[in-house]
Design an enzyme around this catalytic site. Structure first.
Site, short mmCIF file in Angstrom:
data_model
loop_
_atom_site.label_atom_id
_atom_site.label_comp_id
_atom_site.label_asym_id
_atom_site.label_seq_id
_atom_site.Cartn_x
_atom_site.Cartn_y
_atom_site.Cartn_z
N SER A 1 38.60 11.82 77.05
CA SER A 1 37.81 11.35 78.18
C SER A 1 37.92 9.84 78.24
CB SER A 1 36.34 11.75 78.00
OG SER A 1 35.73 10.85 77.10
N LYS A 2 37.32 9.28 79.25
CA LYS A 2 37.40 7.84 79.50
C LYS A 2 36.84 7.01 78.34
CE LYS A 2 38.09 7.40 84.34
NZ LYS A 2 39.41 6.80 84.24
N ARG A 3 36.00 7.65 77.53
CA ARG A 3 35.42 6.92 76.39
C ARG A 3 36.48 6.25 75.53
NH1 ARG A 3 33.10 11.69 75.46
NH2 ARG A 3 34.66 12.01 73.87
N THR A 4 37.60 6.97 75.31
CA THR A 4 38.58 6.46 74.36
C THR A 4 39.85 5.94 75.03
OG1 THR A 4 39.23 8.75 74.04
CG2 THR A 4 37.84 7.77 72.34
N GLU B 1 46.83 5.01 85.69
CA GLU B 1 46.39 3.88 84.86
C GLU B 1 47.48 3.48 83.87
OE1 GLU B 1 41.87 4.03 83.69
OE2 GLU B 1 42.56 6.04 84.21
#
Ligand code: GLU
Length: 473
Positions: A240-243, A250
């Site tokens: 997820s975007k967390r890491t 992107e």
């Protein structure tokens, strides 16, 4: 290949509810590679029947990301929204055959059933009470009549899988607004489009028994299934975007090469054998098989991707690197002026963005080299003699002949020896003057690429500004 069926056909079927996720990209790649390996084809199908969440611009973005990545489909894109009448027709056929029925239950009635199940502490399943209703009034959905009994299939990755029909709801095929659910449209299409292999994310595993029931109800042979393992982030949780970034775009935007991302994604759950990590699409396509994909989740290691991208940059011909660099360096001079610079720097950058940052140092005005504060602090401050040393160095470089790597280096070293300082005491400030940084390729290579005039101008500029640079700190 003797074992290949000429009719083998796979598909990648993204829902256009957002950008192309790297997990989706891996699914697309595995479909493509399996098709290529076995002489089959791949279809791209846009699953846009969820009108609330689907957007045309997402579909376009997914198509363009796939193209950039080098995932070449043979057929499509086919949009499910163009096929709505077909889904309705197929749902009606099932009603006529007694395999599906109209359900007139209202939202309130269904909510009440759900609440009752909750109170009783049992998992909610639709009661099936409309199974016996022959005529009704008002809006209705079409539900599939799920028969009791086990549903088993052989998954190419997970092996034998078994579900109990008793646990499956009479699920909806057609909504009251006439739109199909995912289950209906996916099966209708996989039949109509003669799909032989379905490779998709693990998150669809629990949908597969429903799909198998539908294939059977349509008297069609279900395709072979391969449920791809989850992709985890570096924190070992679902990616997820967390890491880090999760979209293909992107990675493109920070300057990952499509070939590198393709290679990297191919390794998420598969390996060509041995320690081999760098391989082309063609090499992978000669070896890949869905049944060799690992069951265990794969970890998306961004550092490894950066390393791999650096390897690709190093191996990519300079002309091609120059082309790739264009969006990152819109003001780039022509290739013949850039070639030597790129050759020096391309083995030293992990991304195109890093490469552009390094190359930009040659393009800025000599009075405009951005000095890194840290480099100024390390190599200028508290060093009263540095100005004098740089003046001497400037004079040595002004007269050295020829202005090439060995002579400039020799000039600096003899000067250092003559005035009794270490060569490093000159090299670091020289690097600061020429690049603004404390690390760079060998500095004499940089000086020669800049040429004598610009080297001297950059030295002059730094010499003139030492007082204010050190004072400001
Ligand atoms: N459209 C589904 C998704 O994006 C995939 C369906 C499938 O592959 O069967 O998750």
């Amino acid at each position: 290949m003797l074992d290949s069926s000429p009719a083998m056909k796979l598909r990648f079927a993204p829902s256009p509810t957002g950008y192309l996720h790297v997990g989706g990209a891996r699914t697309a790649i595995f479909n493509l590679l399996h098709a290529r390996r076995h002489g089959g084809t791949m279809l791209l199908r846009i699953e846009d029947t969820d009108v609330e969440r689907s957007r045309q611009h997402h579909a376009e973005q997914i198509v363009s990301s796939l193209g950039w990545l080098g995932v070449e489909w043979d057929e499509g894109p086919i949009y499910q929204s163009d096929r709505l009448p077909r889904y309705r027709q197929r749902a009606e056929e099932l009603v006529a055959a007694g395999r599906a029925y109209r359900c007139y239950c209202t939202v309130e009635e269904l909510d009440a059933e759900r609440l009752a199940a909750e109170r009783a502490g049992v998992a909610y399943r639709y009661s099936g009470r409309c199974r016996s209703v022959t005529a009704g009034a008002g809006p209705y959905v079409i539900r599939f009549k799920v028969e009791a009994g086990p549903i088993g299939f052989h998954d190419l990755i997970r092996g034998d899988v078994r579900f109990e029909g008793e646990l499956i709801d009479d699920f909806v095929l057609l909504r009251s607004d006439g739109y199909p659910t995912y289950h209906l449209s996916v099966v209708v299409d996989d039949i109509d489009m003669e799909i032989t292999h379905v490779a998709r994310g693990d998150d669809h595993l629990s949908n597969t028994p429903k799909h198998i029931l539908l294939f059977r109800a349509f008297s069609a042979e279900p395709p072979a299934f391969a449920h791809l393992p989850l992709i985890l982030g570096s924190d070992r949780k679902r990616l997820s975007k967390r890491t880090g970034a999760t979209s293909v775009e992107e990675y493109r935007d920070i300057g990952i090469l499509p070939e590198a991302l393709f290679n990297f994604l191919t390794l998420l759950g598969w390996s060509p054998g041995g320690d081999r990590e760098l391989f082309s699409k063609e090499e992978a396509a000669a070896l890949f098989d869905l049944s060799d994909v690992n069951k265990a989740p794969a970890v998306f290691d961004v550092e490894k991707l950066l390393w791999m991208n650096g390897q690709y940059l190093m191996r990519t011909p300079t002309e091609k690197v120059y082309e790739y660099l264009a969006p990152f360096l819109p003001d780039a001079p022509p290739l013949h002026e850039m070639r030597a610079i790129l050759e020096l720097h391309k083995p030293r950058a992990r991304t195109l963005r890093e490469l552009a940052d390094q190359v930009r140092l040659y393009l800025v005005a000599d009075s405009n080299v951005p000095y890194e504060a840290e480099a100024v602090r390390k190599h200028l401050k508290d060093d009263d003699d540095v100005r004098e040393r740089l003046r001497e160095l400037r004079n040595a470089l002004a007269s050295v002949e020829p202005f090439d790597v060995p002579s400039t280096e020799q000039a600096l070293r003899s000067l250092a020896e003559r005035i009794g300082v270490s060569a490093a005491k000159m090299i670091h400030p020289l690097r600061l003057a020429l690049t603004g940084r404390s690390s760079s390729p060998p500095i004499f290579d940089v000086a020669v690429l800049l040429g004598r005039q610009r080297t001297l101008r950059r030295l002059d500029y730094l010499i003139d500004h030492i007082p204010e640079l050190t004072h400001a700190r």
